[in-house]
Design a protein around this motif. Structure first.
Motif, PDB file in Angstrom:
ATOM      1  N   VAL A   1       0.867  -0.713  -0.015  1.00  0.00           N
ATOM      2  CA  VAL A   1      -0.213   0.289  -0.328  1.00  0.00           C
ATOM      3  C   VAL A   1       0.777   1.364   0.008  1.00  0.00           C
ATOM      4  O   VAL A   1       0.685   2.385  -0.769  1.00  0.00           O
ATOM      5  CB  VAL A   1      -1.288  -0.188   1.127  1.00  0.00           C
TER       6      VAL A   1
ATOM      7  N   LEU B   1      -5.260   4.900  -5.708  1.00  0.00           N
ATOM      8  CA  LEU B   1      -6.341   5.562  -5.728  1.00  0.00           C
ATOM      9  C   LEU B   1      -7.042   6.565  -6.983  1.00  0.00           C
ATOM     10  O   LEU B   1      -8.066   7.654  -6.949  1.00  0.00           O
ATOM     11  CB  LEU B   1      -6.318   6.522  -3.705  1.00  0.00           C
TER      12      LEU B   1
ATOM     13  N   GLU C   1     -12.477   6.938  -2.930  1.00  0.00           N
ATOM     14  CA  GLU C   1     -11.910   6.135  -1.640  1.00  0.00           C
ATOM     15  C   GLU C   1     -12.776   4.828  -1.262  1.00  0.00           C
ATOM     16  O   GLU C   1     -12.838   4.077  -0.777  1.00  0.00           O
ATOM     17  CB  GLU C   1     -12.053   6.594  -0.435  1.00  0.00           C
TER      18      GLU C   1
ATOM     19  N   TRP D   1     -11.753   2.441  -3.876  1.00  0.00           N
ATOM     20  CA  TRP D   1     -10.078   1.340  -3.189  1.00  0.00           C
ATOM     21  C   TRP D   1     -10.156   0.885  -1.189  1.00  0.00           C
ATOM     22  O   TRP D   1     -10.119   0.138  -1.995  1.00  0.00           O
ATOM     23  CB  TRP D   1      -9.482   3.085  -2.506  1.00  0.00           C
ATOM     24  N   GLN D   2     -11.047   0.945  -1.154  1.00  0.00           N
ATOM     25  CA  GLN D   2     -11.207   0.454  -0.004  1.00  0.00           C
ATOM     26  C   GLN D   2     -12.155  -0.818   0.301  1.00  0.00           C
ATOM     27  O   GLN D   2     -11.805  -2.350   0.595  1.00  0.00           O
ATOM     28  CB  GLN D   2     -12.258   1.177   1.108  1.00  0.00           C
TER      29      GLN D   2
ATOM     30  N   PHE E   1      -9.099  -2.562  -1.945  1.00  0.00           N
ATOM     31  CA  PHE E   1      -8.404  -3.786  -1.044  1.00  0.00           C
ATOM     32  C   PHE E   1      -9.237  -4.795   0.512  1.00  0.00           C
ATOM     33  O   PHE E   1      -8.513  -4.772   0.832  1.00  0.00           O
ATOM     34  CB  PHE E   1      -7.942  -2.570   0.110  1.00  0.00           C
ATOM     35  N   ALA E   2     -10.015  -4.242   0.488  1.00  0.00           N
ATOM     36  CA  ALA E   2     -11.136  -5.674   0.975  1.00  0.00           C
ATOM     37  C   ALA E   2     -11.083  -6.944   0.765  1.00  0.00           C
ATOM     38  O   ALA E   2     -10.646  -7.222   1.366  1.00  0.00           O
ATOM     39  CB  ALA E   2     -12.450  -4.980   1.984  1.00  0.00           C
TER      40      ALA E   2
ATOM     41  N   ILE F   1      -7.103  -7.761   0.352  1.00  0.00           N
ATOM     42  CA  ILE F   1      -7.256  -8.910   2.193  1.00  0.00           C
ATOM     43  C   ILE F   1      -7.294  -9.366   2.372  1.00  0.00           C
ATOM     44  O   ILE F   1      -6.456 -10.526   2.789  1.00  0.00           O
ATOM     45  CB  ILE F   1      -7.800  -7.675   3.084  1.00  0.00           C
TER      46      ILE F   1
ATOM     47  N   ALA G   1      -6.854  11.511  -0.573  1.00  0.00           N
ATOM     48  CA  ALA G   1      -6.479  11.053   0.699  1.00  0.00           C
ATOM     49  C   ALA G   1      -4.999  10.198   1.190  1.00  0.00           C
ATOM     50  O   ALA G   1      -5.201   9.939   0.019  1.00  0.00           O
ATOM     51  CB  ALA G   1      -7.739  10.002   1.679  1.00  0.00           C
TER      52      ALA G   1
ATOM     53  N   LEU H   1      -6.828   4.928   3.993  1.00  0.00           N
ATOM     54  CA  LEU H   1      -7.550   3.965   3.366  1.00  0.00           C
ATOM     55  C   LEU H   1      -7.202   2.843   3.808  1.00  0.00           C
ATOM     56  O   LEU H   1      -8.728   1.697   4.311  1.00  0.00           O
ATOM     57  CB  LEU H   1      -7.621   4.116   2.331  1.00  0.00           C
ATOM     58  N   LEU H   2      -6.794   2.166   3.807  1.00  0.00           N
ATOM     59  CA  LEU H   2      -6.251   0.868   4.404  1.00  0.00           C
ATOM     60  C   LEU H   2      -6.767   0.014   5.471  1.00  0.00           C
ATOM     61  O   LEU H   2      -6.848  -1.105   5.345  1.00  0.00           O
ATOM     62  CB  LEU H   2      -4.862   0.526   4.617  1.00  0.00           C
TER      63      LEU H   2
ATOM     64  N   ALA I   1     -10.371  -0.193   5.025  1.00  0.00           N
ATOM     65  CA  ALA I   1     -10.790  -1.559   3.879  1.00  0.00           C
ATOM     66  C   ALA I   1     -10.628  -2.386   5.338  1.00  0.00           C
ATOM     67  O   ALA I   1     -11.028  -3.500   5.125  1.00  0.00           O
ATOM     68  CB  ALA I   1      -9.421  -1.585   3.115  1.00  0.00           C
TER      69      ALA I   1
ATOM     70  N   ARG J   1     -14.120  -2.887   6.216  1.00  0.00           N
ATOM     71  CA  ARG J   1     -14.614  -3.990   5.311  1.00  0.00           C
ATOM     72  C   ARG J   1     -14.703  -4.937   5.511  1.00  0.00           C
ATOM     73  O   ARG J   1     -15.589  -5.377   6.054  1.00  0.00           O
ATOM     74  CB  ARG J   1     -14.359  -2.884   4.687  1.00  0.00           C
TER      75      ARG J   1
ATOM     76  N   PRO K   1     -17.429   3.424   6.792  1.00  0.00           N
ATOM     77  CA  PRO K   1     -16.109   2.794   7.360  1.00  0.00           C
ATOM     78  C   PRO K   1     -14.808   3.953   6.827  1.00  0.00           C
ATOM     79  O   PRO K   1     -13.276   2.623   6.116  1.00  0.00           O
ATOM     80  CB  PRO K   1     -15.709   1.656   7.997  1.00  0.00           C
ATOM     81  N   THR K   2     -14.597   5.244   6.178  1.00  0.00           N
ATOM     82  CA  THR K   2     -13.715   5.564   5.485  1.00  0.00           C
ATOM     83  C   THR K   2     -12.442   6.093   6.351  1.00  0.00           C
ATOM     84  O   THR K   2     -11.794   5.598   6.161  1.00  0.00           O
ATOM     85  CB  THR K   2     -14.276   6.402   4.619  1.00  0.00           C
TER      86      THR K   2
ATOM     87  N   PRO L   1      -9.098  13.009   4.760  1.00  0.00           N
ATOM     88  CA  PRO L   1     -10.190  12.749   6.429  1.00  0.00           C
ATOM     89  C   PRO L   1      -9.092  13.406   7.547  1.00  0.00           C
ATOM     90  O   PRO L   1      -8.221  13.493   7.046  1.00  0.00           O
ATOM     91  CB  PRO L   1      -9.554  11.629   5.961  1.00  0.00           C
TER      92      PRO L   1
END
Lengths: 167, 341
Positions: free
Chosen positions: A19, A27, A41, A44-45, A48-49, A52, B22, B27-28, B31, B34, B157-158, B294
């Protein structure tokens, strides 16, 4: 930026290192695909979820950055197909003008607002071609379509931009 | 060869994609959250499937004479249930915005005495489906959610502001509670009830009485012409003076020729609100708002954080002899600012 190698993490979490090395670039791709920071955002999240969950697979890929780029682009297009999103930022013309990176003179030549309203796939093709500098074969692989289809989508996208630019 | 259109497109993309964004490391964290939430949902689906199978068996058993029916009057939650009276309807963003709540029942270190508060709720009104930000006192950790028409809350959950772990178990548990919250309803008593995905009641939010003497609301409305700079004098939810008043002025106000007001918070988490006021000083139209980054940096001054929170819950503005007053929807002062120029 090397999109091929997983950076060495000197003993830290390899995902964190990945990252740090490539998160910002991804991003920016998300921003290009979505057109606004909030959706970027989110995209991106969400991507990346997934990363992971399947990190071993990502890390084992020959080009993990490119692998995640493909995940992100396909996720963005399929999100729109499913129409799962229940929110959309309101137009923000006044602030957009005020915050234009190069001022009002350049704003007149700016094509960014005209990308709004293109289909996610068309926008993705244009962003991958003109922001990521990928050739049509690479774009075709990311989108899972043929190179000739990429060319025709890009051509139609540029024609749509030209038409909007003249009106 | 590139056409002029392609050259312009490339330049446009380059310019916009170079804008500040951001931090991907922040952000990780979102993530990861999430991913954890997704894992919980998957487990819950299996649990629900198992529970459904068990329920079928439990209802079937009495009819074959081999057991008793389950007690349907048994409370769903092990938490002590508050008294419920009056009609119940889904809570809306308007119900929640600008409110301060005490979380009930007790979450760890005893009920709060009268005047204490656990939560402050702001909102981002630039979204077609509005988002509320729950800010937990005193650590100001923030949890965001979209409030849907049926009262369901979609967690966003940003960004998570740190610090709760250092403050106390209660605050950390409130953060957890909000993350597990799936639905909010407003009871006739005025209490907001939070429940999880299974319908189990998690907590009741009771309106928090003011902790300190309310900031007086004077009757001035007119904004000074041109631009002016303001510095935080006090915030409603602070019982002590702000931690930092150093650095550049915290809020700039620009009065446009069209009567619009542009309020911008300086700092790393820049927020800008463009608004028009009616003749009473209430927001007639709110054209835009947004946070460029953020507000997660430790270096963020409490001054900028406080003004950002106030702008989220902003419903009215008064220019008084004492300074600039930002009001919530209940005409309570959120923050008072004094001229810095």
């Amino acid at each position: 930026m090397d999109f091929v190698r997983v950076p060495s993490s000197s003993g830290g979490d390899p995902l964190d290192a990945f990252v740090r090395a490539q998160g910002d670039r991804l991003l920016r791709l998300a921003y290009g695909l979505t057109g606004n920071a909030s959706d970027a955002e989110d995209l991106w999240q969400d991507t990346f979820a997934d990363v992971i969950r399947s990190w071993n697979k990502v890390a084992a890929a020959g080009a993990p950055g490119a692998y995640v780029r493909t995940m992100m682009t396909r996720r963005h297009i399929s999100n729109h197909r499913r129409r799962w999103r229940s929110e959309r930022p309101m137009p923000n013309d006044e602030l957009d003008r005020a915050h234009h990176p190069k001022g009002e003179a350049e704003a007149a030549r700016d094509l960014w607002p005209l990308l709004e309203g293109l289909s996610p796939r068309t926008r993705a093709v244009l962003v991958l071609r003109y922001a990521e500098d990928l050739d049509d074969a690479a774009i075709a692989e990311i989108l899972g379509i043929g190179a000739s289809t990429v060319r025709s989508v890009a051509s139609r996208g540029l024609a749509a931009l030209r038409e909007r630019d003249m009106t | 060869m590139s056409t002029d259109l392609e050259t312009r497109l490339r330049a446009s993309l380059d310019a916009h994609l170079a804008e500040p964004m951001a931090s991907s490391e922040v952000l990780l964290a979102g993530a990861r959250e999430r991913e954890r939430a997704s894992t919980r949902r998957r487990r819950l689906r299996w649990t629900v499937a198992g529970a459904a199978a068990a329920a079928v068996v439990a209802f079937a058993v009495p009819y074959v004479g081999r057991g008793a029916r389950p007690d349907v009057n048994q409370p769903a939650s092990s938490l002590p249930a508050p008294t419920v009276s009056g009609p119940v309807r889904p809570a809306t963003v308007a119900d929640l915005t600008g409110a301060e709540y005490v979380v009930w029942p007790d979450l760890g270190d005893g009920p709060r005495p009268s005047g204490g508060k656990d939560l402050f709720v702001g909102s981002a009104t630039s979204w077609t489906v509005s988002k509320v930000d729950w800010t937990i006192f005193p650590c100001r950790e923030s949890v965001s959610a979209h409030v849907l028409a049926d009262g369901r809350l979609e967690q966003v959950p940003t960004a998570v502001r740190g610090g709760c772990a250092q403050v106390g178990e209660r605050e950390a548990r409130i953060v957890q509670l909000l993350r597990e919250t799936h639905r909010a309803v407003l009871e006739g008593t005025g209490h907001v009830v939070l429940s999880d995905r299974t319908g189990q009641r998690l907590a009741v939010l009771a309106d928090a009485p003011p902790e300190r003497t309310p900031i007086p609301v004077a009757d001035g409305v007119a904004a000074p012409p041109g631009s002016s700079s303001w510095r935080l004098a006090t915030a409603r939810w602070w019982s002590s003076p702000p931690e930092s008043t150093a650095g550049p002025a915290a809020l700039s106000v620009i009065t446009g020729e069209d009567g619009s007001l542009t309020l911008s918070v300086a700092g790393t988490c820049t927020r800008t609100v463009v608004t028009r006021l009616d003749d009473q000083g209430w927001i007639a139209t709110r054209e835009s708002s947004g946070v460029s980054e953020p507000c997660v940096e430790a270096a963020e001054t409490s001054e900028a954080t406080a003004i950002n929170s106030a702008l989220q819950a902003l419903y009215g503005i008064r220019f008084t002899p004492d300074g600039l007053l930002l009001l919530d929807r209940r005409e309570r002062g959120l923050v008072l600012l004094v001229r810095a120029d």
